[in-house]
Design an enzyme around this catalytic site. Structure first.
Site, PDB file in Angstrom:
ATOM      1  N   ALA A  67     158.156  94.149  91.534  1.00  0.00           N
ATOM      2  CA  ALA A  67     158.976  94.697  92.611  1.00  0.00           C
ATOM      3  C   ALA A  67     159.850  93.583  93.174  1.00  0.00           C
ATOM      4  O   ALA A  67     159.627  92.405  92.916  1.00  0.00           O
ATOM      5  CB  ALA A  67     158.094  95.293  93.695  1.00  0.00           C
ATOM      6  N   GLY A 112     154.924  95.980  89.610  1.00  0.00           N
ATOM      7  CA  GLY A 112     155.530  97.296  89.467  1.00  0.00           C
ATOM      8  C   GLY A 112     155.976  97.595  88.054  1.00  0.00           C
ATOM      9  O   GLY A 112     156.038  98.753  87.645  1.00  0.00           O
ATOM     10  N   GLU A 115     152.934  98.773  86.259  1.00  0.00           N
ATOM     11  CA  GLU A 115     152.655 100.116  86.775  1.00  0.00           C
ATOM     12  C   GLU A 115     153.614 101.145  86.188  1.00  0.00           C
ATOM     13  O   GLU A 115     153.212 102.268  85.859  1.00  0.00           O
ATOM     14  CB  GLU A 115     152.740 100.106  88.298  1.00  0.00           C
ATOM     15  CG  GLU A 115     151.594  99.327  88.942  1.00  0.00           C
ATOM     16  CD  GLU A 115     151.778  99.116  90.430  1.00  0.00           C
ATOM     17  OE1 GLU A 115     150.881  99.493  91.201  1.00  0.00           O
ATOM     18  OE2 GLU A 115     152.837  98.563  90.837  1.00  0.00           O
ATOM     19  N   GLU A 135     149.560  90.961  92.186  1.00  0.00           N
ATOM     20  CA  GLU A 135     149.840  91.167  93.607  1.00  0.00           C
ATOM     21  C   GLU A 135     148.926  90.360  94.530  1.00  0.00           C
ATOM     22  O   GLU A 135     149.340  89.955  95.626  1.00  0.00           O
ATOM     23  CB  GLU A 135     149.746  92.660  93.954  1.00  0.00           C
ATOM     24  CG  GLU A 135     150.905  93.512  93.459  1.00  0.00           C
ATOM     25  CD  GLU A 135     150.726  94.022  92.043  1.00  0.00           C
ATOM     26  OE1 GLU A 135     151.513  94.871  91.605  1.00  0.00           O
ATOM     27  OE2 GLU A 135     149.779  93.551  91.352  1.00  0.00           O
TER      28      GLU A 135
END
Length: 260
Positions: A67, A112, A115, A135
């Site tokens: 992200a 992300g 994911e 993260e």
């Protein structure tokens, strides 16, 4: 439709969706999440003749390197919850899309990006691909479904280790663990992805959609996957595709499915 951070190319019934923020290693900022929602909610469903989708990243270094952390600075608990929910909603749209969505993972698929790849139905990785949920290094946890989907692919024990340490997997390790379907040289990535989807395109579209929804039902706490399969099976037996497939089998010829 026009996009700032996505590029879309159509090739023989396959939509190739490229996340195009190469200078930022294709990091998922708010605009990109918004465009992914628009693509899967409005654009892709309304394109005639499309049988499948490939998601990949621009350039050789990254599929999606995570992200865009700059956008996280200053978040409070409520804004963080909303950001996570938006991402989960979009990735759920990908996971439940009725046509095959394949992640062609080139380079880093972290945070992300990992994911996003896990939300796709299939994953093909280049030999230089790297996967991870780092993260915890930032003092946060995955927010776009990573704690849930990683367990489904690699099991609770290994998922717990990867989530707690933030360690990365190389492509071969990811393949051994079941996170990746195939590993190929970088120059063969899109060709391998296309060949898989071209094979699936010869199958009955209603049946393909039924497989996707039934497999997804297994992981839904509020749904009986076996019951879902029964209903999906019943739906397929009443289609023109089934009549064509059965007739083609008896006549020993290739079926000509219409998706009806």
């Amino acid at each position: 439709m026009s996009y700032q951070n996505l590029s879309v190319q159509e090739e023989n019934g396959i939509l190739i969706l490229t996340i195009s923020r190469e200078k930022a290693l294709n990091a998922l900022n708010g605009q990109t999440i918004l465009e992914l929602r628009q693509f899967f909610a409005e654009d892709a469903p309304n394109r005639d003749g499309i049988r499948s989708i490939i998601i990949t990243g621009a350039g050789p270094k990254a599929f999606v390197a995570g992200a865009d952390i700059k956008e996280f600075v200053g978040l409070d608990a409520e804004n963080g919850r909303q950001l996570s929910q938006r991402g989960q909603d979009v990735f759920r749209m990908i996971e439940t899309f009725p046509k095959p969505v394949l992640a062609a993972v080139n380079g880093f698929a972290l945070g992300g990006g990992c994911e996003l790849a896990m939300a796709c139905h299939l994953r093909v990785a280049s030999e230089n691909a790297r996967f991870g949920q780092p993260e915890v290094n930032l003092g946060i946890i995955p927010g776009y479904g990573g704690t849930q989907r990683l367990i489904q692919y690699v099991g609770k024990g290994k998922a717990m280790e990867l989530l707690l340490t933030g360690d990365m997997l190389d492509a071969r390790e990811a393949h051994t663990l079941g996170l990746v379907n195939h590993v190929v040289p970088a120059g063969e990535l899109l060709d391998k992805a296309k060949s898989i989807l071209q094979k699936i395109a010869t199958k009955g579209p209603v049946a393909v959609a039924g497989v996707i929804s039934s497999v997804n039902a297994y992981f839904q706490y509020n749904e009986d996957g076996f019951d879902h399969e029964v209903r999906a099976f019943g739906k397929t037996t009443g289609t023109e595709d089934f009549k064509e497939g059965a007739t083609a089998f008896i006549e020993k010829r290739q079926a000509n499915f219409t998706g009806k």
